[in-house]
Design an enzyme around this catalytic site. Structure first.
Site, PDB file in Angstrom:
ATOM      1  N   GLU A 117      72.235 -26.123  47.923  1.00  0.00           N
ATOM      2  CA  GLU A 117      73.505 -26.373  47.426  1.00  0.00           C
ATOM      3  C   GLU A 117      74.255 -26.182  48.722  1.00  0.00           C
ATOM      4  OE1 GLU A 117      74.564 -23.924  44.228  1.00  0.00           O
ATOM      5  OE2 GLU A 117      73.278 -25.095  42.997  1.00  0.00           O
ATOM      6  N   LYS A 119      76.925 -24.271  50.810  1.00  0.00           N
ATOM      7  CA  LYS A 119      77.929 -22.868  50.530  1.00  0.00           C
ATOM      8  C   LYS A 119      79.234 -23.129  50.982  1.00  0.00           C
ATOM      9  CE  LYS A 119      77.002 -17.904  51.531  1.00  0.00           C
ATOM     10  NZ  LYS A 119      78.236 -17.605  51.379  1.00  0.00           N
ATOM     11  N   LYS A 317      72.771 -19.450  56.805  1.00  0.00           N
ATOM     12  CA  LYS A 317      74.153 -19.856  57.294  1.00  0.00           C
ATOM     13  C   LYS A 317      74.140 -20.538  58.761  1.00  0.00           C
ATOM     14  CE  LYS A 317      77.518 -17.359  56.116  1.00  0.00           C
ATOM     15  NZ  LYS A 317      77.492 -15.671  55.653  1.00  0.00           N
ATOM     16  N   CYS A 411     106.609 -16.636  85.666  1.00  0.00           N
ATOM     17  CA  CYS A 411     106.296 -16.668  84.282  1.00  0.00           C
ATOM     18  C   CYS A 411     106.881 -17.979  83.627  1.00  0.00           C
ATOM     19  CB  CYS A 411     107.243 -15.685  83.436  1.00  0.00           C
ATOM     20  SG  CYS A 411     107.379 -15.718  81.896  1.00  0.00           S
ATOM     21  N   CYS A 414     110.039 -17.375  81.519  1.00  0.00           N
ATOM     22  CA  CYS A 414     111.674 -16.731  81.954  1.00  0.00           C
ATOM     23  C   CYS A 414     111.660 -17.088  83.371  1.00  0.00           C
ATOM     24  CB  CYS A 414     111.598 -15.340  81.576  1.00  0.00           C
ATOM     25  SG  CYS A 414     110.430 -14.284  82.611  1.00  0.00           S
TER      26      CYS A 414
HETATM   27  S1  IVH Z   1      75.198 -18.483  44.270  1.00  0.00           S
HETATM   28  C1  IVH Z   1      73.592 -14.596  42.708  1.00  0.00           C
HETATM   29  N1  IVH Z   1      75.690 -20.900  45.159  1.00  0.00           N
HETATM   30  O1  IVH Z   1      78.686 -17.330  48.421  1.00  0.00           O
HETATM   31  C2  IVH Z   1      73.956 -15.919  43.350  1.00  0.00           C
HETATM   32  N2  IVH Z   1      76.991 -18.916  45.759  1.00  0.00           N
HETATM   33  O2  IVH Z   1      77.764 -15.223  50.134  1.00  0.00           O
HETATM   34  C3  IVH Z   1      75.494 -16.112  43.183  1.00  0.00           C
HETATM   35  N3  IVH Z   1      78.988 -19.226  47.220  1.00  0.00           N
HETATM   36  O3  IVH Z   1      79.188 -14.887  46.275  1.00  0.00           O
HETATM   37  C4  IVH Z   1      75.833 -16.936  44.113  1.00  0.00           C
HETATM   38  N4  IVH Z   1      78.536 -21.657  47.465  1.00  0.00           N
HETATM   39  O4  IVH Z   1      80.928 -16.983  46.266  1.00  0.00           O
HETATM   40  C5  IVH Z   1      76.011 -19.544  45.120  1.00  0.00           C
HETATM   41  N5  IVH Z   1      76.378 -23.010  45.967  1.00  0.00           N
HETATM   42  C6  IVH Z   1      76.475 -21.519  45.929  1.00  0.00           C
HETATM   43  C7  IVH Z   1      77.686 -21.102  46.552  1.00  0.00           C
HETATM   44  C8  IVH Z   1      77.965 -19.470  46.528  1.00  0.00           C
HETATM   45  C9  IVH Z   1      79.178 -20.430  47.925  1.00  0.00           C
HETATM   46  C10 IVH Z   1      79.519 -17.920  47.620  1.00  0.00           C
HETATM   47  C11 IVH Z   1      79.546 -17.205  46.507  1.00  0.00           C
HETATM   48  C12 IVH Z   1      78.660 -15.979  46.523  1.00  0.00           C
HETATM   49  C13 IVH Z   1      78.855 -16.057  48.100  1.00  0.00           C
HETATM   50  C14 IVH Z   1      77.682 -15.114  48.758  1.00  0.00           C
END
Ligand code: IVH
Length: 684
Positions: A117, A119, A317, A411, A414
């Site tokens: 998914e 992030k 990341k 500058c 000024c």
């Molecule tokens: S799962 C225990 N899925 O990223 C697992 N988090 O760096 C809980 N985040 O706290 C998170 N997209 O706020 C999950 N598709 C996604 C996400 C996601 C963004 C954020 C979330 C989490 C943080 C961690």
């Protein structure tokens, strides 16, 4: 209309609006225009106004926000809200996969499926539905307890107030991300700049700042969105996998990410990660990585959790996004110390959700080191923050007409003299405007003084400061505090109504007792930032005591028997300023204006508690929930002290991911090592 017909029409309108919310947010397939939607909503509003007894809490009209709160109440999460472990390359992802395969006793990982998914870079929330009704929205907080932000959450149209459908559990807690789409982020920041408020650094800060509003009407005015990505407490669990869960909650009306993919192997996950990288810049919201989850719940349970993360989930990341464009011109901007900073103007390019046209080039040394020239094709990058940077020139593509970037000899604001600063080898590193009366320097100093981390004067942002200085109403910090004596002049400024002026006067009055720490930070003395200012003000207690101190004393005083962290550079800079004519003058002026030059009560006791009094902490590695600054602030608020290097005097080392030499040293010295979680327990 008969009462029954009215009720019928209201029901119909509500259903229609909910249907269109769903089409828009869940299915991403809107069927009607914004105007048509607004027409439905306004008809419903009108009917409800005429028949207030027919209003229900889950009516779509009830998203406008309610009475402002005094503060948020804390709620305990039924199930903890954890964070996720990060990786940055394929090897680490493979290593994670290997660990899972091994601990599940899978031969070669054939029995594993993954869900990948996007992030989304937003703020995590937990939404609780009871019998289909939204009863609670809460922030993550420290993972165990967060703030009740239900009022604010209710204003977000992507979050259904009511769920419907077969098999809906009596209690359903969904976790997900509230975020601000890039276009909305730009709209809000433009608005803030117009109003003279400080712009948000990135969409995540903007989201967090919005959700912290005590007046939910302010939240309703910003278009936040929501995407669900996980579960909390459930009264029964009729699903066997994450994918199934996502499908079902979508049926019940919750938005999930349509870009989510089921992958049959880790190679497929990698393919998806790579494919997505090039596309993520086109999305209307910021994505900083890909979350990979083991799909089957049975396997998730077997894998379990470390003290901080689920073992069945990992975040890959992405490196900061880069774009390629052409450098058109360079302007030199004057800072509060007179330093001239080059700002690049480029051909507009779409990058990480926004159109970028400007980037910083840092300083002349950087320009020469990177050999960037006017007309060059350049690579630009947006790191976590929103200010893009020029990374390098593509020299192979350099045209004949490319020209060296020359620093200004006068500058640019000024016209005053400019002086070069050199490093030890005699190479020029920066240029300064040395005119003490340069209006640009004054303006920047005032902006800094009024800024959020300094005096934090509401309504005194860049725009208003420019107006005030151009009108000659403010030419020093002290002048800010006598503005109320010239109401006609202030009122004569463009776009300054009576109310706005009164608010400004009240805001200025209100900051007079912010205390010495913030005043010192606001002066903008080279090297003297907010942390140093706070430590110094807490040690001396008042400006008079500080003025009596020698440079040596400032550099060497101790806090609780340990070095304060104020080094010779800070001490020299502050001492020199305080004992210069300009410094004395500023202090006299502020004193006369009635600005408190003593340590504030808030700073002196400082704290949520004194559990950590006398304890020294060092923080190392990446922590699951807190940034370095946040955890250090937390330590300070509880009476402890954060230092930067491990020694025998260190009481605790808080170690996160990839902790290195500090952890080794702590172990060697027998210093107690804590995880973030263990630390949080100490202060709870
Ligand atoms: S799962 C225990 N899925 O990223 C697992 N988090 O760096 C809980 N985040 O706290 C998170 N997209 O706020 C999950 N598709 C996604 C996400 C996601 C963004 C954020 C979330 C989490 C943080 C961690």
């Amino acid at each position: 209309m008969a009462k029954r017909d009215i009720q019928g029409r209201i029901d119909k309108l509500r259903d229609e609006i909910r249907l269109h919310d769903r089409k828009y947010y869940v299915e991403a397939r809107p069927e009607i225009s914004d105007q048509q939607y607004d027409a439905l909503l306004s008809e419903l509003k009108q009917l409800e106004q005429q028949h207030p007894e027919l209003v229900t809490p889950d009516s779509p009209t009830q998203r406008v926000g309610g009475q402002p709160l005094e503060g948020f109440t804390t709620v305990t999460h039924a199930l903890r809200m954890l964070s996720i472990d990060n990786t940055y390359n394929r090897e680490d992802l493979e290593a994670w996969h290997q660990r899972i395969v091994k601990s599940l006793g899978e031969e070669n990982g054939d029995g594993l499926e993954f869900v990948a998914e996007p992030k989304i870079d937003g703020v995590a929330v937990s939404l609780r539905y009871e019998d289909g009704h939204l009863v609670l929205g809460a922030t993550r907080g420290d993972g165990r307890r967060g703030d009740d932000i239900t009022q604010n959450v209710r204003t977000i149209r992507a979050i259904p107030l009511r769920l419907r459908g077969a098999g809906l559990p009596a209690v359903l807690e969904v976790r997900g991300e509230i975020f601000m789409p890039s276009a909305e982020f730009q709209r809000i920041n433009n608005l803030r700049r117009e109003q003279g408020a400080e712009a948000f650094a990135n969409p995540r800060n903007a989201t967090a700042g919005t959700l912290k509003q005590l007046d939910s009407r302010n939240v309703a005015e910003r278009r936040l969105e929501f995407i669900a990505h996980g579960r909390g407490e459930l009264s029964d669990e009729p699903f066997a996998s994450h994918q199934e869960f996502l499908r079902r909650i979508e049926d019940w009306g919750l938005p999930t990410n349509p870009l989510t993919r089921l992958c049959a192997s880790i190679d497929e996950v990698w393919e998806m990660i790579e494919q997505f990288e090039s596309r993520r810049g086109e999305l209307p919201y910021g994505v900083d990585g890909m979350v990979v989850k083991v799909n089957r719940y049975e396997q998730q349970e077997l894998l379990g959790y470390t003290s901080r993360f689920p073992r069945w989930c990992i975040a890959y990341k992405y490196a900061a996004e880069q774009g390629i464009t052409k450098l058109l011109k360079v302007d030199w901007q004057v800072g509060k110390t007179g330093k001239l900073t080059p700002r690049a103007t480029m051909e507009p390019v779409f990058l990480a959700g926004t159109t970028v046209q400007h980037a910083t080039l840092h300083n002349l040394g950087e320009i020469r080191r990177k050999d960037v020239r006017l007309g060059d094709t350049v690579v630009i990058e947006k790191a976590g923050e929103i200010i893009p940077q020029v990374i390098r020139a593509i020299t192979e593509q350099r045209g004949k007409d490319a020209r060296e970037i020359e620093p200004p000899t006068k500058c640019p604001e000024c016209g005053g003299d400019v002086e070069a600063e050199q490093d030890d080898t005699g190479k020029e590193t920066a240029r300064y405007c040395i005119n003490p009366e340069c209006p640009a320097q004054l303006r920047e100093r005032l902006i800094h003084f009024a800024g959020r981390d300094q005096m934090d004067i509401d309504g005194l942002g860049e725009k208003v400061i420019i107006q005030l200085t151009e009108a000659g109403l403010v030419s020093s910090f002290g002048d800010i505090f006598s503005l109320h004596n010239k109401p006609e002049d202030v009122l004569a400024l463009e776009r300054m109504g009576k109310k706005k002026a009164e608010n400004l006067f009240a805001a200025v009055e209100a900051v007079k007792d912010r205390g010495l720490g913030r005043v010192l930070a606001g002066l903008g003395v080279h090297h003297v930032g907010s942390t140093a200012s706070r430590i110094i003000s807490e040690h001396y207690g008042s400006i008079d005591k500080l003025l009596q101190a020698s440079q040596d004393d400032i550099e060497s005083f101790e806090v609780d028997g340990k070095k304060s962290g104020i080094g010779p550079e800070i001490a020299k800079s502050l001492y020199t300023f305080l004992h210069s004519d300009a410094g004395r003058h500023v202090i006299d002026e502020l004193r006369e204006a009635g600005v408190s030059l003593e340590v504030s009560q808030e700073s002196a006791t400082g704290s949520a508690g004194a559990e950590l009094a006398g304890k020294t902490f060092v923080v190392t590695g990446t922590l699951p929930q807190f940034s370095r600054d946040e955890i250090q602030a937390l330590i300070a608020r509880h009476g402890g002290k954060a230092t930067s290097s491990v020694s025998k005097k260190t009481d605790f080392l808080i170690a996160g991911e990839s902790a290195g030499s500090k952890l080794e040293k702590a172990n060697a010295l027998g210093v107690k090592v804590l995880s973030e979680e263990e630390f949080l327990k100490m202060v709870e």
